[in-house]
Design a protein around this motif. Structure first.
Motif, mmCIF file in Angstrom:
data_model
loop_
_atom_site.group_PDB
_atom_site.id
_atom_site.type_symbol
_atom_site.label_atom_id
_atom_site.label_comp_id
_atom_site.label_asym_id
_atom_site.label_seq_id
_atom_site.Cartn_x
_atom_site.Cartn_y
_atom_site.Cartn_z
ATOM 1 N N LYS A 34 30.634 17.631 32.644
ATOM 2 C CA LYS A 34 31.428 17.783 33.859
ATOM 3 C C LYS A 34 31.869 16.406 34.346
ATOM 4 N N GLY A 35 33.150 16.257 34.635
ATOM 5 C CA GLY A 35 33.678 15.023 35.188
ATOM 6 C C GLY A 35 34.006 13.942 34.184
ATOM 7 N N PHE A 36 33.796 14.191 32.894
ATOM 8 C CA PHE A 36 34.120 13.204 31.856
ATOM 9 C C PHE A 36 35.633 13.018 31.804
ATOM 10 N N CYS A 37 36.081 11.762 31.803
ATOM 11 C CA CYS A 37 37.518 11.468 31.800
ATOM 12 C C CYS A 37 37.971 10.614 30.620
ATOM 13 N N GLY A 38 37.059 10.151 29.788
ATOM 14 C CA GLY A 38 37.445 9.330 28.644
ATOM 15 C C GLY A 38 36.421 8.247 28.382
ATOM 16 N N TYR A 39 36.621 7.520 27.278
ATOM 17 C CA TYR A 39 35.667 6.478 26.902
ATOM 18 C C TYR A 39 36.310 5.412 26.036
ATOM 19 N N LYS A 40 35.606 4.295 25.938
ATOM 20 C CA LYS A 40 35.924 3.207 25.017
ATOM 21 C C LYS A 40 34.601 2.664 24.508
ATOM 22 N N ILE A 41 34.593 2.248 23.256
ATOM 23 C CA ILE A 41 33.419 1.578 22.698
ATOM 24 C C ILE A 41 33.909 0.264 22.102
ATOM 25 N N ASN A 42 33.319 -0.832 22.555
ATOM 26 C CA ASN A 42 33.624 -2.145 22.002
ATOM 27 C C ASN A 42 32.386 -2.687 21.311
ATOM 28 N N LYS A 43 32.600 -3.328 20.166
ATOM 29 C CA LYS A 43 31.509 -3.921 19.383
ATOM 30 C C LYS A 43 31.673 -5.431 19.410
ATOM 31 N N GLY A 44 30.571 -6.139 19.621
ATOM 32 C CA GLY A 44 30.609 -7.590 19.723
ATOM 33 C C GLY A 44 31.074 -8.270 18.447
ATOM 34 N N ILE A 45 31.777 -9.357 18.612
ATOM 35 C CA ILE A 45 32.201 -10.177 17.480
ATOM 36 C C ILE A 45 31.148 -11.259 17.231
ATOM 37 N N GLU A 46 30.848 -12.043 18.258
ATOM 38 C CA GLU A 46 29.821 -13.076 18.108
ATOM 39 C C GLU A 46 28.423 -12.455 18.005
ATOM 40 N N SER A 47 28.255 -11.316 18.628
ATOM 41 C CA SER A 47 26.971 -10.596 18.604
ATOM 42 C C SER A 47 27.228 -9.179 18.088
#
Length: 100
Positions: A34-47
């Motif tokens: 309920k209430g989910f509107c979207g997402y993003k996942i970023n992965k570290g470059i240096e870490s």
């Protein structure tokens, strides 16, 4: 709209598996909440073992009460939890400004 930001650290030797698990967990579990509107996942470059999971919710309570208090939260943690080095740091934000 509320932004949930989870700073996640995973076991270095498990990154490839986690890449698939986090996407599967969001798409199969969190996206139905309920209430989910979207997402993003970023992965570290240096870490490369560091991930920033950004989930957009209609309200703060959609995350803190509706989702976290549901069986779906336990399902989510079962998918991604085994990869964590430590519990994720999770905070919530409101938008102050953005570019067009």
């Amino acid at each position: 709209m509320i932004l949930e930001l989870a700073d996640i650290r995973v076991q270095p030797e498990k990154q490839e598996e986690f890449d698939a698990a986090i996407q599967r967990g969001v798409e199969q579990v969190i996206a139905k909440a309920k209430g989910f509107c979207g997402y993003k996942i970023n992965k570290g470059i240096e870490s490369p073992g560091r991930y920033l999971l950004m989930i957009f919710w209609e309200t703060l309570e959609n995350h803190t009460v509706d989702f976290r208090g549901s069986p779906a939260f336990q399902e989510w943690r079962a998918i991604v939890g085994p990869y964590f080095l430590a519990p994720p740091a999770v905070e919530h934000f409101t938008l102050l400004a953005k570019s067009s």
